[in-house]
Design a protein around this motif. Sequence first.
Motif, PDB file in Angstrom:
ATOM      1  N   SER A  25      25.473  49.179  44.223  1.00  0.00           N
ATOM      2  CA  SER A  25      25.973  50.476  44.693  1.00  0.00           C
ATOM      3  C   SER A  25      25.901  50.561  46.218  1.00  0.00           C
ATOM      4  O   SER A  25      24.923  50.106  46.828  1.00  0.00           O
ATOM      5  N   PHE A  26      26.944  51.139  46.825  1.00  0.00           N
ATOM      6  CA  PHE A  26      26.986  51.288  48.284  1.00  0.00           C
ATOM      7  C   PHE A  26      27.541  52.657  48.656  1.00  0.00           C
ATOM      8  O   PHE A  26      28.448  53.165  48.000  1.00  0.00           O
ATOM      9  N   LYS A  27      26.997  53.223  49.736  1.00  0.00           N
ATOM     10  CA  LYS A  27      27.597  54.388  50.389  1.00  0.00           C
ATOM     11  C   LYS A  27      28.081  53.927  51.751  1.00  0.00           C
ATOM     12  O   LYS A  27      27.297  53.396  52.543  1.00  0.00           O
ATOM     13  N   VAL A  28      29.369  54.086  52.009  1.00  0.00           N
ATOM     14  CA  VAL A  28      29.920  53.658  53.296  1.00  0.00           C
ATOM     15  C   VAL A  28      30.375  54.877  54.073  1.00  0.00           C
ATOM     16  O   VAL A  28      30.795  55.887  53.496  1.00  0.00           O
ATOM     17  N   GLY A  29      30.262  54.795  55.397  1.00  0.00           N
ATOM     18  CA  GLY A  29      30.588  55.925  56.254  1.00  0.00           C
ATOM     19  C   GLY A  29      32.048  55.958  56.665  1.00  0.00           C
ATOM     20  O   GLY A  29      32.879  55.162  56.208  1.00  0.00           O
ATOM     21  N   LYS A  30      32.350  56.869  57.562  1.00  0.00           N
ATOM     22  CA  LYS A  30      33.705  57.052  58.066  1.00  0.00           C
ATOM     23  C   LYS A  30      34.121  55.823  58.855  1.00  0.00           C
ATOM     24  O   LYS A  30      33.325  55.184  59.526  1.00  0.00           O
ATOM     25  N   GLY A  31      35.402  55.473  58.775  1.00  0.00           N
ATOM     26  CA  GLY A  31      35.892  54.323  59.507  1.00  0.00           C
ATOM     27  C   GLY A  31      36.369  53.243  58.560  1.00  0.00           C
ATOM     28  O   GLY A  31      36.909  53.541  57.487  1.00  0.00           O
ATOM     29  N   LYS A  32      36.152  51.971  58.935  1.00  0.00           N
ATOM     30  CA  LYS A  32      36.624  50.851  58.126  1.00  0.00           C
ATOM     31  C   LYS A  32      35.457  49.907  57.836  1.00  0.00           C
ATOM     32  O   LYS A  32      34.917  49.287  58.750  1.00  0.00           O
ATOM     33  N   THR A  33      35.075  49.838  56.568  1.00  0.00           N
ATOM     34  CA  THR A  33      33.943  49.019  56.139  1.00  0.00           C
ATOM     35  C   THR A  33      34.408  48.009  55.102  1.00  0.00           C
ATOM     36  O   THR A  33      35.201  48.332  54.215  1.00  0.00           O
ATOM     37  N   ASP A  34      33.906  46.773  55.225  1.00  0.00           N
ATOM     38  CA  ASP A  34      34.243  45.724  54.266  1.00  0.00           C
ATOM     39  C   ASP A  34      33.169  45.603  53.187  1.00  0.00           C
ATOM     40  O   ASP A  34      31.970  45.600  53.492  1.00  0.00           O
ATOM     41  N   ILE A  35      33.610  45.514  51.937  1.00  0.00           N
ATOM     42  CA  ILE A  35      32.746  45.114  50.827  1.00  0.00           C
ATOM     43  C   ILE A  35      33.035  43.634  50.596  1.00  0.00           C
ATOM     44  O   ILE A  35      34.158  43.270  50.230  1.00  0.00           O
ATOM     45  N   VAL A  36      32.036  42.768  50.823  1.00  0.00           N
ATOM     46  CA  VAL A  36      32.260  41.323  50.896  1.00  0.00           C
ATOM     47  C   VAL A  36      31.729  40.609  49.655  1.00  0.00           C
ATOM     48  O   VAL A  36      30.562  40.787  49.279  1.00  0.00           O
ATOM     49  N   PHE A  37      32.596  39.802  49.054  1.00  0.00           N
ATOM     50  CA  PHE A  37      32.227  38.951  47.919  1.00  0.00           C
ATOM     51  C   PHE A  37      32.247  37.503  48.417  1.00  0.00           C
ATOM     52  O   PHE A  37      33.332  36.913  48.555  1.00  0.00           O
ATOM     53  N   PRO A  38      31.075  36.897  48.712  1.00  0.00           N
ATOM     54  CA  PRO A  38      31.042  35.574  49.356  1.00  0.00           C
ATOM     55  C   PRO A  38      31.812  34.507  48.585  1.00  0.00           C
ATOM     56  O   PRO A  38      31.660  34.360  47.376  1.00  0.00           O
ATOM     57  N   GLY A  39      32.655  33.784  49.316  1.00  0.00           N
ATOM     58  CA  GLY A  39      33.430  32.714  48.708  1.00  0.00           C
ATOM     59  C   GLY A  39      34.670  33.179  47.991  1.00  0.00           C
ATOM     60  O   GLY A  39      35.406  32.362  47.426  1.00  0.00           O
ATOM     61  N   LEU A  40      34.934  34.485  48.024  1.00  0.00           N
ATOM     62  CA  LEU A  40      36.115  35.018  47.343  1.00  0.00           C
ATOM     63  C   LEU A  40      36.995  35.826  48.289  1.00  0.00           C
ATOM     64  O   LEU A  40      38.205  35.625  48.351  1.00  0.00           O
ATOM     65  N   GLY A  41      36.396  36.772  49.027  1.00  0.00           N
ATOM     66  CA  GLY A  41      37.156  37.625  49.932  1.00  0.00           C
ATOM     67  C   GLY A  41      36.465  38.952  50.124  1.00  0.00           C
ATOM     68  O   GLY A  41      35.260  39.079  49.899  1.00  0.00           O
ATOM     69  N   TRP A  42      37.228  39.965  50.514  1.00  0.00           N
ATOM     70  CA  TRP A  42      36.615  41.263  50.739  1.00  0.00           C
ATOM     71  C   TRP A  42      37.633  42.379  50.554  1.00  0.00           C
ATOM     72  O   TRP A  42      38.838  42.157  50.558  1.00  0.00           O
ATOM     73  N   ILE A  43      37.081  43.599  50.369  1.00  0.00           N
ATOM     74  CA  ILE A  43      37.897  44.808  50.281  1.00  0.00           C
ATOM     75  C   ILE A  43      37.461  45.752  51.389  1.00  0.00           C
ATOM     76  O   ILE A  43      36.275  46.100  51.492  1.00  0.00           O
ATOM     77  N   SER A  44      38.402  46.140  52.257  1.00  0.00           N
ATOM     78  CA  SER A  44      38.116  47.076  53.340  1.00  0.00           C
ATOM     79  C   SER A  44      38.396  48.495  52.864  1.00  0.00           C
ATOM     80  O   SER A  44      39.471  48.772  52.318  1.00  0.00           O
ATOM     81  N   ILE A  45      37.429  49.368  53.073  1.00  0.00           N
ATOM     82  CA  ILE A  45      37.583  50.781  52.715  1.00  0.00           C
ATOM     83  C   ILE A  45      37.802  51.560  54.005  1.00  0.00           C
ATOM     84  O   ILE A  45      36.997  51.478  54.934  1.00  0.00           O
ATOM     85  N   GLN A  46      38.903  52.288  54.077  1.00  0.00           N
ATOM     86  CA  GLN A  46      39.258  53.000  55.297  1.00  0.00           C
ATOM     87  C   GLN A  46      39.476  54.465  54.981  1.00  0.00           C
ATOM     88  O   GLN A  46      40.439  54.840  54.307  1.00  0.00           O
ATOM     89  N   GLY A  47      38.543  55.307  55.429  1.00  0.00           N
ATOM     90  CA  GLY A  47      38.672  56.731  55.145  1.00  0.00           C
ATOM     91  C   GLY A  47      37.514  57.514  55.712  1.00  0.00           C
ATOM     92  O   GLY A  47      36.909  57.133  56.723  1.00  0.00           O
TER      93      GLY A  47
END
Length: 369
Positions: free
Chosen positions: A322-344
């Motif tokens: 579980s993660f809480k991300v703040g305002k702006g652009k944050t990456d959720i990183v899955f090593p060796g696979l890629g990432w999802i950037s959350i922007q809001g």
Amino acid sequence: MEQHICQGCGSVIQTEYPDEPGYAPVSALEKDVILCKRCFRLKHYNEIQDVSITDADFLKMVSSIRDRDGLVVHIIDIFDVNGTLLSNLPRITGDNPIILAGNKLDLLPKSTNENKLKQWLRHEASQLGIKIQDVVLISSVKGNGMDELKQKIERYRAGQDVFIVGVTNVGKSTFINRLIKESTGEENAITTSYFPGTTLGFIEIPLDAETFLVDTPGIVNKQQMAHYVSEKELKMITPKKEIKARVYQLNEQQTLYVGGLVRLDFIKGGKQSFICYFSNDLTIHRTKLENADELYEKHVGELLSPPYSEQLDKFPPMTAHSFKVGKGKTDIVFPGLGWISIQGEGATVVAHSPKGVSVTTRKSFLSGQ
């Protein structure tokens, strides 16, 4: 008896024990280029054979660098910084100077700001206590940045050996082959493959009459996805060309599946953008959170693949982060696979990954693009 070294993996050639590293039939000793059976099968048939060498053996071997004088070139995968930047690098390399070479630049969007990326890589290394002499962005496949790196290697090595260090599957052998080809014209001097653990010993390539370019065994990072998938699946998840960002506008209580390998649940935060950076070959599915478990149970191995159906019994169970991300652009990183950037404006999410594969967050180095 004269000692022979495998030109592919660096193992000492032996002719008695077929299941041990370095085995080759006696007839192989008569060839100009000697390969162990494992490297011969890998080069000609793309087959990988297990050998009885442990992760600890690899680490012990590579750590001998700290007792030698030379320049360390730490190859990392720009597409997988979290999984390939070695947190224990100073323990391995001692006081030797370090150049950080960010490989696979060709995979990132062409709009990437390279200066910002270099600054970000310096910061990430600094956070781990790694002192960097310089940062160079390269593509071993395309040749980008190789001239700059060669110049900086000559500048910092001060007439000493150069040690190439990195985790398994980061592109060390491809990098060295490119360097040798550009320097001498010789092609495919050492074995390269998709598979982790190709190099089993130090491979010394002469730079001049007294010093060597040294390819070292890849260090295993079990938190990477590569160690939980089959050879076929690894080829699917390994990007081969520029990543195309895929953007999804999600509402709360929606889920994204990346194949059947990982998933991200959007719990709370209001409608916002989720930007996916994965191999273009991977399919991404969106569904309602309430239907996510059922979708996985019914379709993993088929609609949600990889993993493929024949590999399901070997694939680890999912664990939640579980993660809480703040305002702006944050990456959720899955090593060796890629990432999802959350922007809001901020979000609460739950990331699911195979047990053993860590999931982390970071401020996006692609922010503002």
